[in-house]
Write a protein that holds these residues in place. Structure first.
Motif, PDB file in Angstrom:
ATOM      1  N   PHE A 169      53.171  68.942  10.053  1.00 56.58           N
ATOM      2  CA  PHE A 169      53.841  70.201  10.379  1.00 56.58           C
ATOM      3  C   PHE A 169      53.641  71.220   9.256  1.00 56.58           C
ATOM      4  N   LEU A 170      53.759  70.769   8.013  1.00 60.56           N
ATOM      5  CA  LEU A 170      53.613  71.682   6.882  1.00 60.56           C
ATOM      6  C   LEU A 170      52.196  72.257   6.820  1.00 60.56           C
ATOM      7  N   ILE A 171      51.199  71.390   6.894  1.00 58.23           N
ATOM      8  CA  ILE A 171      49.808  71.846   6.781  1.00 58.23           C
ATOM      9  C   ILE A 171      49.406  72.672   8.000  1.00 58.23           C
ATOM     10  N   ALA A 172      49.705  72.169   9.196  1.00 55.75           N
ATOM     11  CA  ALA A 172      49.366  72.923  10.406  1.00 55.75           C
ATOM     12  C   ALA A 172      50.129  74.242  10.438  1.00 55.75           C
ATOM     13  N   GLY A 173      51.364  74.230   9.967  1.00 55.77           N
ATOM     14  CA  GLY A 173      52.151  75.469   9.916  1.00 55.77           C
ATOM     15  C   GLY A 173      51.521  76.519   9.026  1.00 55.77           C
ATOM     16  N   MET A 174      50.975  76.094   7.889  1.00 58.14           N
ATOM     17  CA  MET A 174      50.302  77.051   7.008  1.00 58.14           C
ATOM     18  C   MET A 174      49.034  77.587   7.664  1.00 58.14           C
ATOM     19  N   ILE A 175      48.292  76.719   8.337  1.00 60.95           N
ATOM     20  CA  ILE A 175      47.080  77.158   9.038  1.00 60.95           C
ATOM     21  C   ILE A 175      47.444  78.143  10.151  1.00 60.95           C
ATOM     22  N   ILE A 176      48.473  77.823  10.906  1.00 64.22           N
ATOM     23  CA  ILE A 176      48.912  78.691  11.996  1.00 64.22           C
ATOM     24  C   ILE A 176      49.401  80.029  11.440  1.00 64.22           C
ATOM     25  N   SER A 177      50.133  80.006  10.321  1.00 69.59           N
ATOM     26  CA  SER A 177      50.598  81.256   9.707  1.00 69.59           C
ATOM     27  C   SER A 177      49.424  82.113   9.248  1.00 69.59           C
ATOM     28  N   CYS A 178      48.440  81.486   8.615  1.00 65.94           N
ATOM     29  CA  CYS A 178      47.239  82.231   8.189  1.00 65.94           C
ATOM     30  C   CYS A 178      46.530  82.835   9.394  1.00 65.94           C
ATOM     31  N   HIS A 179      46.362  82.038  10.435  1.00 64.90           N
ATOM     32  CA  HIS A 179      45.699  82.502  11.645  1.00 64.90           C
ATOM     33  C   HIS A 179      46.464  83.666  12.276  1.00 64.90           C
ATOM     34  N   SER A 180      47.776  83.553  12.344  1.00 64.68           N
ATOM     35  CA  SER A 180      48.596  84.605  12.931  1.00 64.68           C
ATOM     36  C   SER A 180      48.510  85.895  12.110  1.00 64.68           C
ATOM     37  N   MET A 181      48.561  85.765  10.785  1.00 63.13           N
ATOM     38  CA  MET A 181      48.453  86.957   9.950  1.00 63.13           C
ATOM     39  C   MET A 181      47.087  87.623  10.113  1.00 63.13           C
ATOM     40  N   LEU A 182      46.034  86.817  10.205  1.00 65.46           N
ATOM     41  CA  LEU A 182      44.700  87.389  10.393  1.00 65.46           C
ATOM     42  C   LEU A 182      44.566  88.059  11.763  1.00 65.46           C
ATOM     43  N   LEU A 183      45.143  87.452  12.799  1.00 70.15           N
ATOM     44  CA  LEU A 183      45.098  88.059  14.133  1.00 70.15           C
ATOM     45  C   LEU A 183      45.817  89.410  14.166  1.00 70.15           C
ATOM     46  N   HIS A 184      46.907  89.517  13.412  1.00 71.47           N
ATOM     47  CA  HIS A 184      47.689  90.747  13.422  1.00 71.47           C
ATOM     48  C   HIS A 184      47.238  91.739  12.344  1.00 71.47           C
ATOM     49  N   SER A 185      46.329  91.343  11.516  1.00 74.03           N
ATOM     50  CA  SER A 185      45.936  92.187  10.378  1.00 74.03           C
ATOM     51  C   SER A 185      45.112  93.384  10.830  1.00 74.03           C
ATOM     52  N   ASN A 186      44.990  94.296   9.905  1.00 76.80           N
ATOM     53  CA  ASN A 186      44.151  95.479  10.114  1.00 76.80           C
ATOM     54  C   ASN A 186      42.793  95.225   9.468  1.00 76.80           C
ATOM     55  N   LEU A 187      42.206  94.085   9.803  1.00 80.72           N
ATOM     56  CA  LEU A 187      40.904  93.694   9.255  1.00 80.72           C
ATOM     57  C   LEU A 187      39.855  93.783  10.353  1.00 80.72           C
ATOM     58  N   PRO A 188      38.615  94.058   9.989  1.00 79.04           N
ATOM     59  CA  PRO A 188      37.568  94.264  11.017  1.00 79.04           C
ATOM     60  C   PRO A 188      37.044  92.953  11.599  1.00 79.04           C
ATOM     61  N   PHE A 189      37.805  92.366  12.515  1.00 77.11           N
ATOM     62  CA  PHE A 189      37.361  91.168  13.225  1.00 77.11           C
ATOM     63  C   PHE A 189      36.966  91.572  14.641  1.00 77.11           C
ATOM     64  N   PRO A 190      36.026  90.857  15.234  1.00 76.91           N
ATOM     65  CA  PRO A 190      35.688  91.190  16.628  1.00 76.91           C
ATOM     66  C   PRO A 190      36.843  90.815  17.555  1.00 76.91           C
TER      67      PRO A 190
END
Length: 190
Positions: A169-190
């Motif tokens: 839960f701890l490790i997957a939670g950190m991965i999910i948090s990183c993924h969520s922040m990247l999805l919501h970020s103002n970064l140039p992803f396709p």
């Protein structure tokens, strides 16, 4: 050690992830487009709301509000997970448990989000998240406490009942948090 940190011990990884994501946005977009600049110097209501939800996540206020607004049912789900686990996933090695939990989380989150949060009944709570004026890493934390509770029902309860180990839960939670922040970020992803 984590229980000695003021606020929500589960939010400790966020104290590393949020600054790292903000630095990444700064490096890619520069200071003129950075959400902290807007928060500090423009003080738009949308940015203040994002800041409130981040502070609520880190301090444990979000968890407290979730328990209060769910009439204690959020705390009850924790007890059910601890006492009635099926232990199906409890014997998985960590290298298998983390990707399995991540896949389960993505599957359940997608369908729960699509079928539950966008339903007429719960849309008013989920609309808090969609009301952000700009997408930034800060927007990922904009979530009504009742939405946090419903997410715990469709994700944490099934994953806990399957018996995934706390480390997963701890490790997957950190991965999910990183993924969520990247999805919501103002970064140039396709």
């Amino acid at each position: 050690v984590l229980t000695q940190v003021p606020g929500d011990p589960d939010a400790v990884p966020l104290l590393v992830l949020i600054p790292a994501a903000l630095v990444l946005e700064l490096m890619v977009n520069g200071w003129p487009r950075h959400p902290l600049r807007r928060l500090l110097f423009e003080s738009r209501p949308s940015d203040r709301i994002d800041a409130f939800y981040i502070i609520a996540s880190i301090t444990g206020l979000e968890r407290l509000l979730t328990i209060v607004l769910s009439f204690g049912l959020a705390a009850l789900t924790d007890q059910v997970v601890d006492t009635r686990s099926l232990h199906i996933a409890s014997h998985l090695p960590i290298w298998a448990a983390v990707p399995a939990l991540w896949f389960l989380a993505e599957f359940l989150d997608y369908w729960g989000h699509r079928l539950v949060m966008h339903s007429p009944l719960l849309w008013p709570f989920h609309a808090v998240h969609h009301a952000a004026e700009d997408m930034t890493v800060l927007t990922a934390f904009r979530q009504h406490p009742l939405e946090a509770f419903t997410q715990s029902l469709w994700f944490f309860l099934p994953a806990g009942l399957l018996g995934f180990p706390p480390e997963a839960f701890l490790i997957a939670g950190m991965i999910i948090s990183c993924h969520s922040m990247l999805l919501h970020s103002n970064l140039p992803f396709p």
